[in-house]
Design a protein around this motif. Structure first.
Motif, short mmCIF file in Angstrom:
data_model
loop_
_atom_site.label_atom_id
_atom_site.label_comp_id
_atom_site.label_asym_id
_atom_site.label_seq_id
_atom_site.Cartn_x
_atom_site.Cartn_y
_atom_site.Cartn_z
N ALA A 175 44.18 41.83 48.60
CA ALA A 175 43.15 40.82 48.89
C ALA A 175 43.12 39.75 47.80
CB ALA A 175 41.79 41.48 49.01
N MET A 176 43.26 40.17 46.55
CA MET A 176 43.27 39.23 45.44
C MET A 176 44.44 38.26 45.55
SD MET A 176 42.24 41.80 42.31
CE MET A 176 42.30 40.53 41.04
N GLU A 177 45.57 38.77 45.98
CA GLU A 177 46.76 37.92 46.10
C GLU A 177 46.63 36.92 47.26
OE1 GLU A 177 49.82 40.83 46.47
OE2 GLU A 177 49.97 41.18 44.30
N ALA A 178 45.86 37.30 48.29
CA ALA A 178 45.72 36.44 49.48
C ALA A 178 44.60 35.43 49.36
CB ALA A 178 45.50 37.32 50.71
N ALA A 179 43.66 35.66 48.45
CA ALA A 179 42.46 34.83 48.35
C ALA A 179 42.67 33.68 47.36
CB ALA A 179 41.28 35.68 47.92
N PRO A 180 41.78 32.68 47.40
CA PRO A 180 41.87 31.58 46.43
C PRO A 180 41.74 32.07 44.99
CG PRO A 180 40.39 31.01 48.23
CD PRO A 180 40.71 32.47 48.39
N ASP A 181 42.34 31.33 44.08
CA ASP A 181 42.38 31.76 42.67
C ASP A 181 41.02 31.77 41.98
OD1 ASP A 181 45.12 32.07 42.87
OD2 ASP A 181 45.58 30.09 42.03
N HIS A 182 40.06 30.99 42.50
CA HIS A 182 38.79 30.88 41.78
C HIS A 182 37.85 32.07 42.00
CE1 HIS A 182 37.49 29.47 45.79
NE2 HIS A 182 36.30 29.91 45.43
N ILE A 183 38.19 32.95 42.93
CA ILE A 183 37.30 34.06 43.25
C ILE A 183 37.24 35.05 42.09
CG2 ILE A 183 36.90 36.02 44.81
CD1 ILE A 183 36.39 33.33 46.12
N VAL A 184 36.03 35.47 41.74
CA VAL A 184 35.82 36.50 40.73
C VAL A 184 35.73 37.85 41.45
CG1 VAL A 184 34.28 37.38 38.93
CG2 VAL A 184 34.57 34.90 39.23
N TRP A 185 36.60 38.76 41.10
CA TRP A 185 36.64 40.09 41.72
C TRP A 185 36.01 41.10 40.78
CZ3 TRP A 185 38.56 40.54 46.69
CH2 TRP A 185 39.22 39.42 47.18
N THR A 186 34.92 41.70 41.23
CA THR A 186 34.16 42.63 40.42
C THR A 186 34.17 44.02 41.06
OG1 THR A 186 32.67 40.89 39.65
CG2 THR A 186 31.85 43.14 39.51
N GLY A 187 34.33 45.04 40.24
CA GLY A 187 34.28 46.40 40.75
C GLY A 187 32.88 46.74 41.25
N GLY A 188 32.80 47.20 42.49
CA GLY A 188 31.49 47.49 43.09
C GLY A 188 31.18 48.96 43.21
N LEU A 189 31.95 49.81 42.51
CA LEU A 189 31.72 51.26 42.57
C LEU A 189 31.33 51.81 41.20
CD1 LEU A 189 34.59 52.38 44.98
CD2 LEU A 189 32.15 52.20 45.48
N ALA A 190 30.65 51.01 40.42
CA ALA A 190 30.06 51.44 39.14
C ALA A 190 31.11 51.77 38.08
CB ALA A 190 29.09 52.60 39.35
N GLU A 191 30.65 52.40 37.02
CA GLU A 191 31.47 52.61 35.83
C GLU A 191 32.72 53.46 36.08
OE1 GLU A 191 27.38 51.55 34.38
OE2 GLU A 191 28.20 52.81 35.98
N VAL A 192 32.58 54.51 36.88
CA VAL A 192 33.68 55.47 37.00
C VAL A 192 34.94 54.87 37.62
CG1 VAL A 192 32.18 57.50 36.99
CG2 VAL A 192 32.71 56.38 39.15
#
Length: 298
Positions: A175-192
């Motif tokens: 998904a990161m490779e297919a999306a625009p470069d400006h998108i911030v990708w954040t982990g949504g499953l907490a610390e673990v």
């Protein structure tokens, strides 16, 4: 916008929604939680997230809570406001969040049984209009919509980030490779899950732990940002039991784990509403008490 994007690469704390003894929302009980998180260095605070029992609140209650959270935070860190459900409810929540001073809207993925990828694009656009053009963060809990659909959502004007909440790092990478470069990708499953998501390029993570032990969440983020995965894994291992308790009963102990911990700390925020697993079992409570005693939280 630059400051917001930077903050989203840090710790996004998901605030609990307090209830009183009669089960009514009690916004003022959230104040010490907010103050503790900000003092510890949490970068973003989210109102009406899943740890805030978004789906257990009425729309009126959610509007009240985002207004209260905005007042509690008072601009000290960016506030992201969760919106969702039916489109009219989502639009109403977007309007209330704008008035409450939200820096961005987090759109919960609609749990509708009939969702078309192009319909999701229309949904996101309508929410953004209702929110007076506030930046949008997509909360993705189901990646079965496919990489093309995720990329299309990321291309909607105003979308700046994605909170990735599925345990599929290779789909995240695609998904990161297919999306625009400006998108911030954040982990949504907490610390673990944060180290795994960091390994494929995501930055930052959401956290319910911040309601109880924000210093640990901030320390984990700092270790990951420094590239010290060994330290991050050690810090995570020492809080793993908390997340294990929250994962019990098919995730139904998620919010109860946080609220039970707050109660043990003397900050009773009430019960978790059904269908959550409230109260914790005696065995879960004993594990939680031992964890909090060991780490000096009580």
């Amino acid at each position: 916008m630059t400051d917001l994007a930077k903050a989203l690469r840090g710790v996004s704390g998901i605030l609990v929604t307090p209830f009183d003894a009669e089960g009514q929302i009690a916004p003022e009980l959230q104040i010490p939680v907010v103050d503790r998180a900000i003092a510890a260095g949490v970068h973003v605070l989210t109102a009406n997230g899943n740890t805030g029992e978004f789906y257990g609140l009425t729309v009126e209650e959610a509007c009240t809570m985002v207004s209260a959270a905005g007042a509690h935070i008072a601009g000290r860190v960016p506030m992201v406001a969760g919106v969702g459900r039916g489109i009219r409810d989502a639009e109403r929540l977007a309007e209330a969040s704008y008035r409450a001073g939200a820096a961005a809207l987090m759109i919960h993925q609609p749990p509708d049984p009939f969702v078309a990828p192009r319909g999701l694009v229309d949904y996101v656009r309508a929410v953004r209009v209702a929110g007076q053009g506030l930046p949008i963060v997509l909360y993705l809990r189901n990646d079965m919509i496919g990489t093309d659909a995720i990329a299309a959502l990321c291309k909607v004007e105003g979308v700046i980030g994605v909170k990735w909440a599925t345990p599929n790092p290779m789909k995240l990478k695609a998904a990161m490779e297919a999306a625009p470069d400006h998108i911030v990708w954040t982990g949504g499953l907490a610390e673990v899950w944060a180290p795994t998501f960091y390994a494929v390029g995501a930055r930052g993570f959401t956290s319910g732990l911040i309601n109880v032990w924000p210093e640990r969440s901030v320390a984990i983020n700092a270790a990951l940002e420094a590239g010290d995965f060994a330290k991050a894994r050690q810090l995570i291992a020492e809080m793993q039991v908390f997340e294990d308790i929250r994962a019990d009963e098919q995730g139904g102990a998620n919010v109860p784990g946080v609220k039970a911990a707050l109660r043990l700390m003397g900050e009773d925020c009430g019960a978790a509403r059904p269908p959550a697993a409230w109260p914790l079992s005696d065995e879960q409570t004993a594990r939680l008490r031992a964890f909090m005693t060991k780490n000096g939280l009580i």
